[in-house]
Design a protein around this motif. Structure first.
Motif, mmCIF file in Angstrom:
data_model
loop_
_atom_site.group_PDB
_atom_site.id
_atom_site.type_symbol
_atom_site.label_atom_id
_atom_site.label_comp_id
_atom_site.label_asym_id
_atom_site.label_seq_id
_atom_site.Cartn_x
_atom_site.Cartn_y
_atom_site.Cartn_z
ATOM 1 N N ILE A 18 20.257 160.502 -8.966
ATOM 2 C CA ILE A 18 19.142 159.756 -8.386
ATOM 3 C C ILE A 18 17.899 160.644 -8.301
ATOM 4 O O ILE A 18 17.940 161.726 -7.696
ATOM 5 N N SER A 22 13.805 158.323 -4.571
ATOM 6 C CA SER A 22 13.945 156.988 -5.135
ATOM 7 C C SER A 22 14.836 156.110 -4.268
ATOM 8 O O SER A 22 15.721 156.586 -3.561
ATOM 9 N N PHE A 24 17.735 153.200 -4.409
ATOM 10 C CA PHE A 24 18.775 152.787 -5.349
ATOM 11 C C PHE A 24 19.761 151.883 -4.629
ATOM 12 O O PHE A 24 19.849 151.869 -3.393
ATOM 13 N N PRO A 67 15.517 153.949 -10.782
ATOM 14 C CA PRO A 67 14.932 153.683 -9.461
ATOM 15 C C PRO A 67 14.451 152.243 -9.328
ATOM 16 O O PRO A 67 13.926 151.657 -10.279
#
Length: 231
Positions: A18, A22, A24, A67
């Protein structure tokens, strides 16, 4: 009772995938695939804590590697919502951060791979990685065991648009035409921006776990060694 998942394994894996800062999605599929639980997170540690606290045995636990719109965090902020009504759509993805290659052994649906099939998929993935590196100068990807097959993850920095989607779709078809055989396929479907991907450190549970076809944990076997992207 001990946790099904080790926090540090899951947190380390998520942090490797990741992009920092971001948002997610974590998505959990039930054994019959009718139940979908999901949550949106903005830090790997929060997601790892939620996964480590799970009691239910899910068929698979997945993430969105690319993202997503930060507004989606308000759906279920840093927590897993049972029977989630909404999950990530392609239009929710901000950009493409990963090119995903899934090498999967051929077998009947709904069962785990044998050890021989699992190893064959990993060998095929290494063959693909070597070809793209030596012939085309691509970086070495992240190599994961998906539990049943192999995942290659190539870092990219591309727009979430139709051109990128169609380019990736053509690439995956060409890859399968070159490397697919009677034992393994290169999946031609992971071209959509909101594609979910198994979380390393979590279990792959297809069918019953038997001596010949056991359930296995997904793991990162080869991390990304630098942050350069393919071109």
């Amino acid at each position: 009772m001990a946790s099904q998942h080790v926090y540090t394994d899951v947190e380390t894996s998520l942090a490797a995938i990741i992009p920092a800062g971001s948002v997610f999605e974590i998505r959990l599929l039930g054994a019959n695939r009718k139940r979908v639980d999901a949550g949106f997170f903005n830090h790997p540690s929060e997601a790892a804590s939620a996964i480590a606290a799970l009691d239910n045995h899910y068929q698979g636990i997945y993430l969105t590697p690319n993202p997503v719109n930060p507004d989606l965090l308000a759906r279920s902020q840093n927590r897993i919502q049972p029977y989630a009504q909404y999950t990530t759509m392609d239009g929710d993805v901000l950009k493409r951060s990963w090119l995903l290659v899934d090498v999967d052994p051929k077998r009947p649906a709904g069962i785990s791979s044998t050890d021989e099939q699992h190893q064959a998929a990993l060998a095929k993935a290494r063959q693909i990685s070597a070809m793209l590196n030596f012939q085309y100068g691509w970086c070495l990807p992240m190599l994961n065991s998906s539990g049943n097959g192999a995942h290659l993850m190539y870092p990219i920095n591309e727009a979430n648009d139709e051109i990128t989607r169609d380019t990736i779709a053509r690439f995956l078809k060409l890859l399968n035409a070159r490397f697919g055989d009677t034992v393994c396929d290169c999946d031609t479907t992971p071209f959509n921006a909101a594609r979910i991907w198994r979380v390393p450190g979590t279990w792959a549970r297809k069918g019953d776990s038997t001596t010949e076809r056991p359930h296995r944990k997904a793991t990162i076997l080869q991390p990304i060694r630098h942050l350069s992207t393919i071109t």
